[in-house]
Design an enzyme around this catalytic site. Structure first.
Site, PDB file in Angstrom:
ATOM      1  N   HIS A 261       0.783  -1.235   0.000  1.00 31.28           N
ATOM      2  CA  HIS A 261       0.000   0.000   0.000  1.00 31.28           C
ATOM      3  C   HIS A 261       0.812   1.281   0.000  1.00 31.28           C
ATOM      4  O   HIS A 261       0.364   2.319   0.485  1.00 31.28           O
ATOM      5  CB  HIS A 261      -0.963  -0.005   1.195  1.00 31.28           C
ATOM      6  N   ASP A 293      -0.109  -2.732  -6.284  1.00 31.44           N
ATOM      7  CA  ASP A 293      -0.604  -3.507  -5.142  1.00 31.44           C
ATOM      8  C   ASP A 293      -1.200  -4.823  -5.644  1.00 31.44           C
ATOM      9  O   ASP A 293      -2.394  -5.071  -5.511  1.00 31.44           O
ATOM     10  CB  ASP A 293      -1.657  -2.652  -4.412  1.00 31.44           C
TER      11      ASP A 293
HETATM   12  C1  RNT Z   1      -6.926  -4.057   0.200  1.00 32.95           C
HETATM   13  C2  RNT Z   1      -6.430  -4.272   1.571  1.00 32.95           C
HETATM   14  C3  RNT Z   1      -7.250  -5.183   2.434  1.00 32.95           C
HETATM   15  C4  RNT Z   1      -7.727  -6.410   1.689  1.00 32.95           C
HETATM   16  C5  RNT Z   1      -8.338  -7.472   2.550  1.00 32.95           C
HETATM   17  C6  RNT Z   1      -9.099  -8.471   1.746  1.00 32.95           C
HETATM   18  O1  RNT Z   1      -6.058  -3.374  -0.593  1.00 32.95           O
HETATM   19  O2  RNT Z   1      -5.122  -4.730   1.526  1.00 32.95           O
HETATM   20  O3  RNT Z   1      -6.558  -5.499   3.572  1.00 32.95           O
HETATM   21  O4  RNT Z   1      -6.694  -6.997   0.955  1.00 32.95           O
HETATM   22  O5  RNT Z   1      -9.068  -6.900   3.538  1.00 32.95           O
HETATM   23 ZN    ZN Z   2      -4.250  -5.357   3.365  1.00 34.34          ZN
END
Ligand code: RNT
Ligand code: ZN
Length: 417
Positions: A261, A293
């Site tokens: 992220h 990501d």
């Molecule tokens: C999404 C986040 C989140 C999800 C999960 C499924 O970008 O990373 O954590 O991947 O909650």
């Molecule tokens: Zn996540």
């Protein structure tokens, strides 16, 4: 390698590390207490059990249609237990709200209750597994581009109610397991194109979060997860890193660092020491971003090694929770769990085996060449012999021998789905 060879290799490694002031027995003990929080959603490509028939939304995506994915709760549980049987140590399981036991009925997100997780609690208890939790803002008709930050109060309230209920479920799980359940809040809210309402949406998100977190619980803990961008939401993310860092610091809350992220050249490892001076704890979502990501399967790569090293060097082993977060449908999904979990463990093991005391001492004396030399040499010390010993002591396959076990389960179970 037979057992005797593994033991011999370990004994040699033990001496090698001892010469640098590292006690491998102590490290093996720490590894035994290192619990990953395995994500339930690799087993079925983030589908869950709402059976709404909709596709995955919220700016996240799974590629691939490798055969044999879990189609229901029984299969998902069996797959996860099988994966866990190939990973040394004891691990937690991280659930999303959409994985509730809804008994074939449609239970909307603002109606979900602890009873929908009673069978999970029972199953986890029977298998000695502790649970963590996540509210689910994606894959729902009301998801849209904005959930907790939606200017439409009725939609905002819907997601606030959902989040509050998820916290109550987490508390029930925590009470039942006698150990706090960690609940992650991540919402996808953002905008595909330029928005002139950046301030407004963040103001709304802040207000929603304040309402959600108002009630204090003792057996659940909250963490908040930021993001750079989602697919289809490229221009703006309401819950940015700055937003949640400020929010968590101000409210003394845990932050979730998902390794996918951040900007591709940004070091997540470098955030550990900064954040831990201002927030009580961190939750990790260990993933592998490839150009974006992408949530590839975690491997023992430099960013993950750096991250775990920073945690160990900061003396913060027990202030971090180690969640995994990736979803890849292009390969054997159980194998994906095993690779990623074992890779995360190897990163932690290598971090723990670093002769840090010695290197720190060199740094204090400003011996730059010696510091760099030792850091380089530490990379090639026989850590793999210690990992093999760890597997052996935990009665799980050593080295590549887990591949055959995954293949066997595929032949016997998943290929028949
Ligand atoms: C999404 C986040 C989140 C999800 C999960 C499924 O970008 O990373 O954590 O991947 O909650
Ligand atoms: Zn996540």
């Amino acid at each position: 390698m037979n057992e005797q060879q593994i033991r011999q290799a370990y004994e040699i490694a033990k001496e090698r590390y001892a010469a640098l002031g590292v006690d491998t027995e102590k490290v093996l003990k720490l590894m035994q207490d290192f619990h990953l929080s395995m994500h339930c959603w690799q087993a079925d490509d983030v589908a869950g059990f709402e059976n709404q028939g909709g596709s995955l939304t919220g700016g996240i995506q799974v590629n691939g249609n490798y055969p044999g994915k879990a189609r229901n709760m029984e299969e998902l549980r069996a797959d996860i237990l099988y994966a866990m049987s190939l990973i040394p140590g004891k691990h937690r399981l991280n659930l999303h709200e959409i994985y509730g036991d809804f008994g074939g009925k449609f239970v909307d997100r603002d109606e979900v209750e602890p009873t929908h997780f009673a069978s999970w609690i029972e199953w986890a208890n029977a298998n000695g597994i502790k649970l963590d939790f996540n509210s689910t803002s994606f894959s729902h008709p009301k998801s849209g581009d904005l959930s907790l930050a939606n200017p439409d109060k009725s939609i905002r309230d819907f997601w606030i109610e959902h989040s509050k209920r998820c916290r109550a479920i987490s508390q029930a799980i925590g009470e039942a397991q006698g150990d706090p359940c960690i609940m992650n809040t991540w919402v996808h809210d953002g905008s595909k194109d330029i928005t002139v309402n950046r301030y407004l949406y963040r103001e709304l998100l802040k207000d929603s979060l304040d309402q959600i977190f108002e009630h204090k619980y003792d057996m659940m803990r909250d963490c908040v997860e930021s993001k750079v961008f989602g697919i289809g939401l490229e221009s703006y993310t309401v819950g940015s890193n700055d937003f949640y860092t400020a929010y968590a610091a101000k409210n003394d809350m845990m932050i979730t660092l998902d390794t996918g992220h951040f900007h591709p050249t940004e070091s997540v490892a470098d955030k550990v020491s900064s954040m831990l001076l201002f927030v009580p704890e961190l939750m990790l979502h260990v993933s592998r971003p490839v150009r974006w990501d992408s949530d590839h399967v975690t491997i023992m790569d430099d960013p993950t090694l750096d991250l775990f090293s920073e945690i160990v060097r900061a003396g913060a082993l027990n202030r971090v929770h180690y969640g995994l977060d990736y979803f890849d449908g292009t390969l054997n999904r159980i194998g994906a769990y095993v690779i990623g979990s074992r890779a995360a463990q190897k990163c932690m093991l290598r971090a723990l085996l670093e002769p840090t005391d010695m290197i720190r001492d060199l740094e204090l004396k400003d011996k730059r060449f010696e510091r760099l030399a030792l850091l380089e040499e530490a990379k090639v010390l026989p850590w793999n012999a210690v990992y093999d010993e760890f597997c052996l002591r935990n009665n799980v396959p050593v080295g590549e021998s887990y591949i055959a076990e995954v293949q066997k389960y595929e032949a016997d179970v998943t290929s028949k789905r």
